[in-house]
Structures are given as C-alpha cells and as structure tokens.
Write an enzyme that holds these catalytic residues in place. Sequence first.
Site, PDB file in Angstrom:
ATOM      1  N   TYR A 157       0.837  -1.210   0.000  1.00  0.00           N
ATOM      2  CA  TYR A 157       0.000   0.000   0.000  1.00  0.00           C
ATOM      3  C   TYR A 157       0.877   1.267   0.000  1.00  0.00           C
ATOM      4  CZ  TYR A 157      -3.782   3.098   1.671  1.00  0.00           C
ATOM      5  OH  TYR A 157      -4.711   4.111   1.812  1.00  0.00           O
ATOM      6  N   LYS A 161       1.048   4.213  -2.838  1.00  0.00           N
ATOM      7  CA  LYS A 161       0.696   5.598  -2.518  1.00  0.00           C
ATOM      8  C   LYS A 161       1.883   6.549  -2.729  1.00  0.00           C
ATOM      9  CE  LYS A 161      -3.625   4.950  -1.512  1.00  0.00           C
ATOM     10  NZ  LYS A 161      -4.679   5.539  -2.346  1.00  0.00           N
TER      11      LYS A 161
HETATM   12  P1  NAP Z   1     -13.360   2.210   1.062  1.00  0.00           P
HETATM   13  O1  NAP Z   1     -14.386   2.656   2.049  1.00  0.00           O
HETATM   14  O2  NAP Z   1     -12.883   0.798   1.112  1.00  0.00           O
HETATM   15  O3  NAP Z   1     -13.896   2.524  -0.419  1.00  0.00           O
HETATM   16  C1  NAP Z   1     -13.117   2.184  -1.546  1.00  0.00           C
HETATM   17  C2  NAP Z   1     -13.863   2.531  -2.808  1.00  0.00           C
HETATM   18  O4  NAP Z   1     -13.038   2.173  -3.937  1.00  0.00           O
HETATM   19  C3  NAP Z   1     -15.166   1.744  -2.975  1.00  0.00           C
HETATM   20  O5  NAP Z   1     -16.120   2.602  -3.554  1.00  0.00           O
HETATM   21  C4  NAP Z   1     -14.793   0.630  -3.955  1.00  0.00           C
HETATM   22  O6  NAP Z   1     -15.875   0.188  -4.759  1.00  0.00           O
HETATM   23  C5  NAP Z   1     -13.800   1.371  -4.833  1.00  0.00           C
HETATM   24  N1  NAP Z   1     -12.917   0.488  -5.583  1.00  0.00           N
HETATM   25  C6  NAP Z   1     -12.077  -0.473  -5.112  1.00  0.00           C
HETATM   26  N2  NAP Z   1     -11.430  -1.054  -6.136  1.00  0.00           N
HETATM   27  C7  NAP Z   1     -11.868  -0.447  -7.286  1.00  0.00           C
HETATM   28  C8  NAP Z   1     -11.582  -0.595  -8.660  1.00  0.00           C
HETATM   29  N3  NAP Z   1     -10.680  -1.505  -9.090  1.00  0.00           N
HETATM   30  N4  NAP Z   1     -12.231   0.177  -9.559  1.00  0.00           N
HETATM   31  C9  NAP Z   1     -13.137   1.107  -9.148  1.00  0.00           C
HETATM   32  N5  NAP Z   1     -13.449   1.295  -7.863  1.00  0.00           N
HETATM   33  C10 NAP Z   1     -12.826   0.525  -6.938  1.00  0.00           C
HETATM   34  O7  NAP Z   1     -12.037   3.115   1.152  1.00  0.00           O
HETATM   35  P2  NAP Z   1     -11.812   4.609   1.715  1.00  0.00           P
HETATM   36  O8  NAP Z   1     -11.324   4.500   3.108  1.00  0.00           O
HETATM   37  O9  NAP Z   1     -12.982   5.458   1.405  1.00  0.00           O
HETATM   38  O10 NAP Z   1     -10.545   5.052   0.832  1.00  0.00           O
HETATM   39  C11 NAP Z   1     -10.676   5.812  -0.357  1.00  0.00           C
HETATM   40  C12 NAP Z   1      -9.299   6.249  -0.817  1.00  0.00           C
HETATM   41  O11 NAP Z   1      -8.648   6.981   0.224  1.00  0.00           O
HETATM   42  C13 NAP Z   1      -8.361   5.074  -1.135  1.00  0.00           C
HETATM   43  O12 NAP Z   1      -7.526   5.399  -2.224  1.00  0.00           O
HETATM   44  C14 NAP Z   1      -7.545   4.940   0.140  1.00  0.00           C
HETATM   45  O13 NAP Z   1      -6.311   4.332  -0.107  1.00  0.00           O
HETATM   46  C15 NAP Z   1      -7.400   6.405   0.525  1.00  0.00           C
HETATM   47  N6  NAP Z   1      -7.073   6.627   1.920  1.00  0.00           N
HETATM   48  C16 NAP Z   1      -7.884   6.185   2.919  1.00  0.00           C
HETATM   49  C17 NAP Z   1      -7.535   6.426   4.249  1.00  0.00           C
HETATM   50  C18 NAP Z   1      -8.396   5.994   5.386  1.00  0.00           C
HETATM   51  O14 NAP Z   1      -7.937   6.135   6.528  1.00  0.00           O
HETATM   52  N7  NAP Z   1      -9.600   5.507   5.175  1.00  0.00           N
HETATM   53  C19 NAP Z   1      -6.335   7.087   4.535  1.00  0.00           C
HETATM   54  C20 NAP Z   1      -5.525   7.507   3.503  1.00  0.00           C
HETATM   55  C21 NAP Z   1      -5.909   7.275   2.195  1.00  0.00           C
HETATM   56  P3  NAP Z   1     -16.714  -1.153  -4.368  1.00  0.00           P
HETATM   57  O15 NAP Z   1     -17.448  -0.800  -3.107  1.00  0.00           O
HETATM   58  O16 NAP Z   1     -17.634  -1.375  -5.505  1.00  0.00           O
HETATM   59  O17 NAP Z   1     -15.685  -2.232  -4.172  1.00  0.00           O
END
Ligand code: NAP
Length: 249
Positions: A157, A161
């Site tokens: 990851y 990133k």
């Molecule tokens: P999440 O709740 O798991 O949501 C992920 C989203 O990405 C879902 O809508 C999922 O769709 C979609 N997705 C996954 N694989 C995909 C693909 N191959 N094509 C199109 N859509 C896809 O994650 P989140 O926490 O909101 O994170 C969103 C972003 O922020 C990510 O890039 C993550 O790395 C980043 N981020 C998160 C955090 C944190 O603390 N949460 C911190 C830093 C960065 P489905 O539901 O249909 O699978």
Amino acid sequence: MNTLLKGKTALVTGASKGIGRGIAFQLAQHGANVAFTYLSSVEKGKALEAELSALGIKAKGYQSDASDFNAADKLITDVLADFGSLDIVVNNAGITRDGLLMRMTEENFNDVIRTNLNSVFNITKACQKPMLKQRSGSIINITSVVGVKGNAGQANYAASKAGIIGFTKSIALELGSRNIRCNAIAPGFIETEMTGVLPEETVKQWREAIPMKRGGTPDDIANSVVFLASDMSTYITGQVLHVNGGMLT
Ligand code: NAP
C-alpha cells in the site's frame, strides 16, 4: 446550494462508499455535475446516483474497474458522451491487502499496485485528451500519509501511494503549460469501511497518536478536494496537501 463548481463536470472513482462517496456529495453540493464509479457495490452505486440527482445536478454511476486500462479508456469516452465535458477528475479508488513482508504474497502486492497506482495512470492518461483539448482541468489523486511515512504491514500500500505522489508531480510538470493541474491529497487516518476492519484497540491507538485526537471524516477530505477542484486554487499544482489532523509526516 453553493455555486463554486457550477457548470463543471467531475469524475470520482470508487465513490460507492467512504471517502469517495463524501467527495461525490461535496462536489455535487457545490454545483458540479458528478460522474462516479464503483467496482462491486452496485446497489450502493444506484442509491448514490439517486441521492446526488436529488440535489438538482446531473449524476451518473458507472460500474468500471479503474485498474483495467481499456475499461478506464471506455469510461472516459462514456462520461464525455453523457456529460459533454470533463473538468475535474478525482482518482480515489483504492484497496488494502495488509501483511508483513514475510507473509505478503505476490498477488497481494500486485493487486494493490494495480488497483491503487495503475488505476491513476489509466484514468489520467484517458482524461488528458479531452482536458488538453479544452485547455483546462484539475486532476486530484488520493494518496496517503502511509505513502509518505511508510507503515509496517503495508509495504504494498505504501509503495502504491508513494508512487502516486511521484506520478502527480510528473504530470503537473508535463501538463502545467496547458492549464491542467495535478495535485495529491494525503489523508491521515479517516474512519471509513476501509479502516472499519481494524481492531478497536488499534483504532484507539491511532486516534490517541493524532494531535487533534480524532480520526478524520470523509468530509474533511472532500472539503480539500473542493478547494483543489475549484478556481480558488488555479495557481496550485504538483502539491501534496496533507489532511491528517497534524500527524507527523
Ligand atoms: P473504502 O471505504 O474501502 O472505499 C473504496 C472505494 O473504492 C469503494 O467505492 C470501492 O468500490 C472502490 N474500488 C475499489 N477497487 C476499485 C476498482 N478496481 N475500480 C473502481 N473502484 C474501486 O475506502 P476509503 O477509506 O474510502 O478510501 C478511499 C481512498 O482513500 C483510497 O484510495 C484509500 O487508499 C485512501 N485513503 C484512505 C484512508 C483511510 O484512513 N480511510 C487514509 C488515507 C488514504 P466497491 O465498493 O464497488 O468495491
């Protein structure tokens, strides 16, 4: 409704839940028309399309795998056909497959790189054509504090990133003269389904370690997306905006 983004078309990848969903809402609430994608959450995607449309903007969800080069190309063609233009792209789709290096499989490594990093290449490459033509655009890539600091158990990851940051800075250099901006947002610990799988004790420790003593919300990230998407940031490109409650980076 706020009119900051009125008349602009935005695309958000991975908006069926979590941060992406929050971003789609904020962009719509500021007047943008919103195209968004999801991978498997069809029902959630349909519900979001209805909720966004109820705000009085044009909204459409697409089931599209951002890690698939040809699917990403087709997505941009479809969005242009449906919306007529594309001004803002938010590369948000992402996954985790955590594990210490000793236990991390090649599949776990490749899946994360493909979904988190190849996706940014795929979508950005496809959207540059219409943006070059219209001589404007704002591309916003969601990286992570982990891509800056590293994190034990998340080598795949963190690599994906960190790769996004290098990609973002390079695209800013390539496309700046065409008035296309490319920035990254590095969220800290944001409480979503992605972090919901972590043990409660780990979550508590994370919150304690944050100077602001709380996890972030999808809206904390979405508000910074609105800024970078809007004409309030027209001289900002190639930057990483850290939205993390003061976590050391
Ligand atoms: P999440 O709740 O798991 O949501 C992920 C989203 O990405 C879902 O809508 C999922 O769709 C979609 N997705 C996954 N694989 C995909 C693909 N191959 N094509 C199109 N859509 C896809 O994650 P989140 O926490 O909101 O994170 C969103 C972003 O922020 C990510 O890039 C993550 O790395 C980043 N981020 C998160 C955090 C944190 O603390 N949460 C911190 C830093 C960065 P489905 O539901 O249909 O699978």
